[in-house]
Write an enzyme that holds these catalytic residues in place. Structure first.
Site, PDB file in Angstrom:
ATOM      1  CD  GLU A  44      10.322 -13.747  16.805  1.00  7.07           C
ATOM      2  OE1 GLU A  44      11.421 -14.147  16.344  1.00  7.07           O
ATOM      3  OE2 GLU A  44      10.227 -13.038  17.830  1.00  7.07           O
ATOM      4  CD  GLN A 102      -7.047   1.165   8.326  1.00  7.53           C
ATOM      5  OE1 GLN A 102      -6.408   1.828   9.131  1.00  7.53           O
ATOM      6  NE2 GLN A 102      -7.246  -0.143   8.484  1.00  7.53           N
ATOM      7  CG  HIS A 135     -10.367   1.528  -1.793  1.00  4.93           C
ATOM      8  ND1 HIS A 135     -11.506   0.925  -2.281  1.00  4.93           N
ATOM      9  CD2 HIS A 135     -10.791   2.435  -0.870  1.00  4.93           C
ATOM     10  CE1 HIS A 135     -12.569   1.423  -1.674  1.00  4.93           C
ATOM     11  NE2 HIS A 135     -12.164   2.350  -0.827  1.00  4.93           N
ATOM     12  CE  LYS A 197     -22.274   2.107  -0.850  1.00  4.10           C
ATOM     13  NZ  LYS A 197     -21.436   2.704   0.169  1.00  4.10           N
TER      14      LYS A 197
END
EC number: 2.7.6.1
Length: 316
Positions: A44, A102, A135, A197
């Site tokens: 921790e 994500q 991103h 691609k």
């Protein structure tokens, strides 16, 4: 450039970007705040701020790069510690925002982890985010606090301009990178091309077709980040196969995980130009890689926020 800092200004670093923070501190002519980051026997994280921050405007520099989960927890605990120590404003400088890929549900029952990280940072007590080349631009909208997204293209442009290359063509490694490629190409006064691609699964890419006149050109592939380097090396080899004279590659964030370094060394890439938003360990510092510093840009942004000057000129 001389920066003016108020008495209540504080700059702190955690474990991911110590060298970059030291560069920023040197440019701002300030000291880095004293903290200790330690681990309990079970792993921790414990953070202790070793000076008063009561009523201060604090800037914490931390990329959420590898090991991402460790660095995110360090950052969250640091923000909580600052909040409980009565810091007036907590500004979080995240040169590389992890989990940014994500950013949406691509398939059923997937999380939107970029939004989750944004929620965690806000809940911990962050008042502002300063970051670079997200991103996906929509990540700014995941926050309900100000987000300043700086761009690395001017830094990369300055480097390639000094090389005085002729017959340049700027290449996007996929159709999603066309906007970024256009921005660099317009500065270099060069045409663009892109690679069509298909990606069968994450971190795997298959080059399908090159759109643009490549033969006899000095190609510059640009992306926001390079992870396993599969896309960038396949693209470079395909460009040479289509008659490119030389191939350079550049990105803001050198994630460079797994087989990336071996792939780059064995590829047709003549030079890979990156920035230090992610600190590159010595074993990944190869001759083909050139690192540029984002410290002047981040120092300028911090000064502008601190002195309530517009940040927008840095986006141009």
């Amino acid at each position: 450039m001389a920066f003016q800092l108020h008495e209540k200004f504080r700059l702190f670093t955690l474990n991911s970007n110590e060298k970059l923070t030291a560069e920023i501190a040197e440019l701002l002519n300030c000291e880095i705040g004293k903290t200790s980051v330690s681990r309990f026997s079970d792993g921790e994280i414990q953070i202790n701020i070793q000076e008063s921050v009561r009523g201060c405007e604090v800037y914490v520099v931390q990329s959420t790069s590898q090991p991402g989960n460790e660095h995110i927890m360090e950052l969250l605990i640091m923000i909580d510690a600052l909040k409980r120590a009565s810091a007036k404003v907590i500004n979080v400088v995240i040169p590389y925002y992890g989990y940014a890929r994500q950013d949406r549900k691509a398939r059923s029952r997937e999380p939107i982890t970029a939004k989750l990280v944004a929620n965690l940072l806000e809940t911990a007590g962050a008042d502002r985010i300063i970051t670079m080349d997200l991103h996906a631009a929509q990540i700014q909208g995941f926050f309900d606090i100000p987000v300043d997204q700086l761009i690395g293209i001017p830094i990369l442009f300055d480097y390639f301009k000094k090389k005085e290359l002729e017959d340049i063509i700027v290449v996007a490694p996929d159709s999603g990178g066309l906007v970024r490629a256009r921005k660099l190409a317009s500065r270099l006064n060069a045409p663009i091309a892109f690679i069509d691609k298909r990606r069968p699964k994450p971190n795997e890419a298959q080059v399908m077709n090159i759109v643009g006149e490549i033969e006899g050109k000095n190609a510059i592939i640009i992306d926001d980040l390079i992870d396993t380097a599969g896309t960038i090396t396949l693209a470079a080899n395909a460009l040479v196969g289509k008659g490119a004279k030389t191939v350079y590659a550049c990105c803001t964030h050198p994630v460079l995980s797994g087989p990336a370094i071996g792939r780059i060394e064995g590829s047709a890439i003549k030079e890979l130009v990156i920035t230090n938003t992610i600190e590159l360990p010595k074993e990944k510092q190869i001759d083909k890689i050139t690192t540029l510093s984002v410290a002047p840009l981040l120092a300028d942004a911090i000064d502008r926020v601190h002195n309530q000057k517009p940040v927008s000129p840095l986006f141009e």
